[in-house]
Design a protein around this motif. Structure first.
Motif, PDB file in Angstrom:
ATOM      1  N   THR A 236     -72.853 -27.870  32.029  1.00 48.67           N
ATOM      2  CA  THR A 236     -71.935 -29.208  31.086  1.00 48.67           C
ATOM      3  C   THR A 236     -70.821 -28.967  30.959  1.00 48.67           C
ATOM      4  N   ARG A 237     -69.592 -30.082  31.356  1.00 47.22           N
ATOM      5  CA  ARG A 237     -68.172 -29.915  31.019  1.00 47.22           C
ATOM      6  C   ARG A 237     -68.167 -30.479  29.517  1.00 47.22           C
ATOM      7  N   LEU A 238     -67.611 -30.273  28.793  1.00 49.17           N
ATOM      8  CA  LEU A 238     -67.114 -31.359  28.167  1.00 49.17           C
ATOM      9  C   LEU A 238     -66.144 -31.952  28.121  1.00 49.17           C
ATOM     10  N   GLY A 239     -64.848 -32.640  27.403  1.00 50.41           N
ATOM     11  CA  GLY A 239     -63.903 -33.489  27.272  1.00 50.41           C
ATOM     12  C   GLY A 239     -63.043 -33.678  28.867  1.00 50.41           C
ATOM     13  N   ALA A 240     -64.688 -34.054  29.675  1.00 53.64           N
ATOM     14  CA  ALA A 240     -64.052 -34.194  31.279  1.00 53.64           C
ATOM     15  C   ALA A 240     -64.630 -36.169  30.873  1.00 53.64           C
ATOM     16  N   VAL A 241     -63.411 -36.647  31.588  1.00 53.66           N
ATOM     17  CA  VAL A 241     -63.602 -38.293  31.177  1.00 53.66           C
ATOM     18  C   VAL A 241     -62.621 -38.778  32.907  1.00 53.66           C
ATOM     19  N   VAL A 242     -64.024 -39.434  33.175  1.00 58.94           N
ATOM     20  CA  VAL A 242     -64.109 -39.738  34.779  1.00 58.94           C
ATOM     21  C   VAL A 242     -63.413 -40.556  34.179  1.00 58.94           C
ATOM     22  N   ARG A 243     -62.528 -41.086  35.917  1.00 58.89           N
ATOM     23  CA  ARG A 243     -62.200 -42.037  36.105  1.00 58.89           C
ATOM     24  C   ARG A 243     -62.091 -42.249  37.349  1.00 58.89           C
ATOM     25  N   ARG A 244     -61.996 -41.490  38.070  1.00 60.41           N
ATOM     26  CA  ARG A 244     -62.432 -41.872  39.817  1.00 60.41           C
ATOM     27  C   ARG A 244     -63.774 -41.166  40.285  1.00 60.41           C
ATOM     28  N   ILE A 245     -64.376 -42.234  41.024  1.00 61.29           N
ATOM     29  CA  ILE A 245     -65.101 -41.785  42.123  1.00 61.29           C
ATOM     30  C   ILE A 245     -65.158 -41.740  43.325  1.00 61.29           C
ATOM     31  N   GLU A 246     -64.350 -41.212  44.660  1.00 65.90           N
ATOM     32  CA  GLU A 246     -64.457 -42.194  46.131  1.00 65.90           C
ATOM     33  C   GLU A 246     -65.349 -40.590  46.865  1.00 65.90           C
ATOM     34  N   GLN A 247     -65.834 -41.527  47.304  1.00 67.32           N
ATOM     35  CA  GLN A 247     -66.593 -41.380  48.071  1.00 67.32           C
ATOM     36  C   GLN A 247     -66.456 -41.110  49.565  1.00 67.32           C
ATOM     37  N   ARG A 248     -66.668 -39.578  50.207  1.00 67.35           N
ATOM     38  CA  ARG A 248     -66.650 -39.589  51.443  1.00 67.35           C
ATOM     39  C   ARG A 248     -67.594 -40.078  52.453  1.00 67.35           C
TER      40      ARG A 248
END
Ligand SMILES: Cc1cc2nc3c(=O)[nH]c(=O)nc-3n(C[C@H](O)[C@H](O)[C@H](O)COP(=O)(O)OP(=O)(O)OC[C@H]3O[C@@H](n4cnc5c(N)ncnc54)[C@H](O)[C@@H]3O)c2cc1C
Length: 474
Positions: A236-248
């Motif tokens: 678990t990692r806190l403070g991680a605001v995910v803004r983008r998901i890039e599929q390669r």
């Protein structure tokens, strides 16, 4: 648990976005199967819509989700496996309701002193909803018999045609707003039936001792995600605001301010509306984006009035107060086991939430305590403490209890709720089958997302297409 700044570059088999019950469940399943996982949580705490309030002396209250019933098998089992046991919700004495401009004290589901015509009308309406909801399969409501017709009307349109007396309509609207955090005019009839059936039945949804509010968790429901996260400290990692998901071609890159995580797959386990606010590259197909554009979260504030003791019990009241046009739709006795201190939780939901959130916080407090005083007497006016949790203002929740569907959504876009898109899989209570919208739905969705990935790893290369095959059959 660590802060994401401790590990700004991450690699894992799977990244899970959101450490609510859904994300934690998926992460636990995957980790237990030997997969490497990074569970990225925006807040500095886990639990999402489950949040605690310290009452001192080792006691706690819930500011978010709290209740479960005999049919809530998944959340009960999860709690038990972590040593969090249930206890019976206090439900003795008379209930109070303010409908039709009058105060009624009663026992049972409805105030039996209402006019016989009103009672009969409410009873027949509940019976019809009960029968109708059994026809809606929780795994695919869009495949219910007559799904298009059920989904082309609001619950209010149905009430206008099927509930004749004004007070029965008012009572039904009030309990709907308490259970769904939305007005009958906001809700597709199909959604009302779907949520009711997934929960265990419409009447079951409204009941305390004989329904979904029969139990609460010792130490609070919020202690479940906390204990679950304690088993996932490396992941678990806190403070991680995910803004983008890039599929390669061979991976997926999940990023936000100050971090980047590369994985084979990602499970997005955030509230449905918020899943549509993440940037995707390439952009998601229109059917998924149209879905997230159309399913808002309900509106709810939970206000806790804390007293030295639950004085209403000695006066012969259960603490349940419902109001059709007051500042909250329902207030309930949520004192810890043993009854000290006394806690009343007022659920400001649906139209009440829309009205109250326009007022400054001190006026909201005055309004809630005023209604409790009108019901339970002057001692209610002077709590030792008053705590308000406004879920609408929470950046990483944006409303509750869950995302709901206005007319036309499920029959047009329903299958997109769960269909994976490339390397992206979806979890979160809105995608659950068993008790969708509740804690159980979150657990169910996390288990399903993990199963999808196990199946994928075993060679099922295109699970999304199989699920989407159901589109248009509703
Ligand atoms: C007031 C209230 C009363 C309720 N009452 C009950 C009840 O009595 N019984 C019941 O069973 N259920 C109840 N519920 C519903 C229940 O709490 C939820 O269904 C359940 O907790 C949802 O879990 P989840 O994991 O799907 O979502 P969440 O708990 O919302 O978890 C999602 C997580 O994602 C995180 N997140 C969001 N955006 C991002 C991002 N961009 N990047 C990284 N992380 C992100 C959030 O911070 C959050 O931790 C209630 C909810 C509320 C608020």
């Amino acid at each position: 648990m660590r802060h994401v700044t401790d590990e700004p570059r991450m690699e894992a088999d799977v990244v899970v976005v959101g450490a609510g019950l859904a994300g934690l469940t998926a992460a636990r399943e995957l980790t237990a199967a030997g997969w490497t996982v990074r569970l990225l949580e925006a807040r500095d705490r886990v639990g999402g819509r489950l949040k605690g309030l310290d009452l001192g002396d080792g006691k706690a209250a819930d500011l978010g989700g709290e209740y479960f019933g005999d049919k809530s098998t998944l959340i009960a089992e999860l709690g038990r496996s972590l040593g969090v046991e249930g206890f019976r919700t206090y439900d003795e004495g008379r209930r109070l309701t303010f409908v039709g401009g009058r105060r009624h004290a009663y026992t049972g589901l409805f105030p039996w002193r209402l006019a016989p015509a009103t009672l009969a009308d409410f009873g027949q309406a509940v019976l019809r909803i009960e029968r109708l909801c059994r026809t809606v399969p929780p795994e695919a409501p869009w495949l219910a018999p007559g799904a298009k017709e059920l989904d082309s009307q609001t619950f209010w349109s149905w009430c206008r045609r099927n509930v004749a007396t004004p007070t029965a309509r008012e009572f039904l609207s009030m309990v709907t707003e308490a259970a769904y955090c939305a007005s009958p005019a906001d809700l597709s009839l199909l959604h009302v039936l779907y949520y009711a059936n997934a929960s265990g039945g419409f009447r079951y949804l409204l009941e305390i001792s004989r329904g979904i509010q029969r139990y609460r968790f010792e130490g609070g429901a919020h202690s479940i995600p906390q204990k679950l996260a304690a088993t996932l400290t490396d992941e678990t990692r806190l403070g991680a605001v995910v803004r983008r998901i890039e599929q390669r071609a061979d991976s997926v890159v999940v990023s936000g301010p100050g971090f980047e995580a590369r994985a084979r797959w990602v499970v997005v386990a955030v509230p449905l509306t918020l899943s549509g606010r993440i940037e995707y590259a390439p952009a998601l197909p229109g059917y998924r984006d149209q879905l997230t554009q159309r399913m808002p979260a309900g509106a709810a504030l939970k206000c806790l009035a804390i007293y030295d003791e639950p004085f209403w019990r000695a006066d012969g009241f259960s603490g349940q107060v419902t109001t059709s046009d007051g500042p909250f739709r329902v207030a309930l006795d949520t004192s810890p086991p043993g009854g000290s201190p006394g806690v009343l939780s007022a659920f400001v939901t649906g139209s009440a939430a829309r009205e109250l959130t326009r007022l400054p916080a001190p006026d909201r407090r005055t309004a809630v305590l005023g209604a409790l005083t009108r019901a339970l007497g002057p001692r209610a006016a002077k709590p030792a403490d008053f705590v308000e949790q406004n879920w609408l203002d929470e950046e990483f929740t944006r409303g509750c209890y869950h995302g709901f569907a206005p007319p036309g959504v499920y029959t047009s876009y329903g299958p997109a709720l769960r269909a994976p898109i490339g390397r992206i899989h979806w979890a979160g209570t809105e995608t659950g089958v068993h008790q969708m919208g509740s804690m159980g739905g979150a657990v169910d969705s996390g288990l399903r997302a993990a199963r999808e990935l196990f199946a994928r790893a075993a060679g099922d290369r295109d699970p999304g297409a199989a699920i989407l095959g159901a589109v248009g059959r509703g």
